[in-house]
Design a protein around this motif. Sequence first.
Motif, short mmCIF file in Angstrom:
data_model
loop_
_atom_site.label_atom_id
_atom_site.label_comp_id
_atom_site.label_asym_id
_atom_site.label_seq_id
_atom_site.Cartn_x
_atom_site.Cartn_y
_atom_site.Cartn_z
N ASP A 53 2.21 -0.80 0.19
CA ASP A 53 1.11 -1.64 0.42
C ASP A 53 0.18 -1.13 -0.04
O ASP A 53 -1.03 -1.61 0.02
CB ASP A 53 1.28 -2.48 1.71
N PHE A 54 -0.16 0.13 -0.72
CA PHE A 54 -1.17 0.91 -1.03
C PHE A 54 -2.20 0.26 -1.72
O PHE A 54 -3.31 0.10 -1.40
CB PHE A 54 -0.72 2.43 -1.62
N ILE A 55 -1.77 -0.27 -3.20
CA ILE A 55 -2.75 -0.56 -3.92
C ILE A 55 -3.34 -2.09 -3.53
O ILE A 55 -4.51 -2.39 -3.59
CB ILE A 55 -2.51 -0.85 -5.38
N GLU A 56 -2.42 -3.08 -2.86
CA GLU A 56 -2.74 -4.10 -2.24
C GLU A 56 -3.91 -3.99 -1.06
O GLU A 56 -5.01 -4.58 -0.98
CB GLU A 56 -1.56 -4.76 -1.49
N ASN A 57 -3.73 -2.64 -0.16
CA ASN A 57 -4.49 -2.65 0.54
C ASN A 57 -6.00 -2.13 0.13
O ASN A 57 -7.07 -2.54 0.53
CB ASN A 57 -4.21 -1.47 1.62
N ILE A 58 -5.91 -1.27 -0.88
CA ILE A 58 -7.16 -0.86 -1.66
C ILE A 58 -8.06 -1.95 -2.06
O ILE A 58 -9.12 -2.10 -1.91
CB ILE A 58 -7.02 0.13 -2.60
N LEU A 59 -7.37 -2.98 -2.80
CA LEU A 59 -7.96 -4.17 -3.39
C LEU A 59 -8.63 -4.97 -2.21
O LEU A 59 -9.20 -5.91 -2.32
CB LEU A 59 -7.19 -5.00 -4.41
N GLN A 60 -7.77 -5.11 -0.97
CA GLN A 60 -8.46 -5.96 0.05
C GLN A 60 -9.24 -5.30 0.97
O GLN A 60 -9.67 -5.78 1.97
CB GLN A 60 -6.98 -6.44 0.74
N LYS A 61 -9.72 -4.06 0.59
CA LYS A 61 -10.48 -3.23 1.65
C LYS A 61 -9.86 -2.85 3.07
O LYS A 61 -10.68 -3.06 3.96
CB LYS A 61 -11.87 -3.77 1.55
N LYS A 62 -8.70 -2.73 2.95
CA LYS A 62 -8.19 -2.38 4.23
C LYS A 62 -7.64 -1.05 4.15
O LYS A 62 -7.42 -0.29 3.29
CB LYS A 62 -6.85 -3.12 4.36
N PRO A 63 -7.42 -0.66 5.45
CA PRO A 63 -7.15 0.66 5.79
C PRO A 63 -5.64 1.12 5.07
O PRO A 63 -5.02 0.23 4.93
CB PRO A 63 -6.92 0.86 7.40
N VAL A 79 -15.86 -0.02 -2.81
CA VAL A 79 -14.34 0.93 -2.39
C VAL A 79 -14.34 2.20 -3.30
O VAL A 79 -14.97 2.08 -4.31
CB VAL A 79 -13.14 0.11 -2.85
N TYR A 80 -14.19 3.20 -2.52
CA TYR A 80 -14.18 4.63 -3.12
C TYR A 80 -12.83 5.13 -2.51
O TYR A 80 -12.72 5.39 -1.39
CB TYR A 80 -15.33 5.38 -2.89
N PHE A 81 -12.00 5.60 -3.52
CA PHE A 81 -10.67 6.27 -3.06
C PHE A 81 -10.61 7.46 -4.18
O PHE A 81 -10.56 7.20 -5.40
CB PHE A 81 -9.57 5.51 -3.29
N LYS A 82 -10.51 8.65 -3.54
CA LYS A 82 -10.12 9.81 -4.27
C LYS A 82 -8.94 10.58 -3.65
O LYS A 82 -9.24 11.04 -2.34
CB LYS A 82 -11.35 10.80 -4.56
N ASP A 83 -8.00 11.06 -4.36
CA ASP A 83 -7.08 11.99 -3.85
C ASP A 83 -7.09 13.47 -4.80
O ASP A 83 -6.49 13.12 -5.92
CB ASP A 83 -5.50 11.35 -3.95
#
Length: 179
Positions: free
Chosen positions: A118-128, A162-166
């Motif tokens: 559910d990773f990308i779905e949660n990112i787009l929904q601004k969820k943890p 939203v900001y995500f960096k790995d």
Amino acid sequence: EQNVIVQAEPVIEEVIVQAEPVIEEVIVDAQPVVEEVIEEQKKSTSYKATMKTKKFAFSDTGFLVKYENSMHLNVLAMGKSVLDLKIQKNEDDICVGSLCNTKHGFNQSYLVGSYPDDFIENILQKKPIFNGRGLTKTSKGFVQKIICEKYGIKYQVTNKSVYFKDKKNNILIKLKEIH
């Protein structure tokens, strides 16, 4: 001996056939009427979308349209779609353009296979992400930091971005609302 030729008149038999009416039984299979369900749009948001993964890198204008049961992210560069991502909520499919895959398969192809489905779905929904691991609430949203052998993640969510960096997997996802 004399041959006598007698010409016989042709016999025409009159045959009267009484045709019985033919009754054809027509059986029509009743097919259910399939109505196309047009999902009502709940919200459309314009973003400056930046993504860098192992399959693509871009930074352009995008539109995230949320429906009751799905999401559609379309990012445009000079009027052409560079990303057309469709996600069905509560289903296991993610489509990029016309190519669909499982959520796990999407992660393997475009992100990191060990990310949750559910990773990308949660990112787009601004969820943890990652079940809220490393989450700290802030006045404008939350921040998650997940540093381990596999990941070097910083994920920050506000009501406008939203900001995500790995760092370990060289993946960047940024969405900043455009007004």
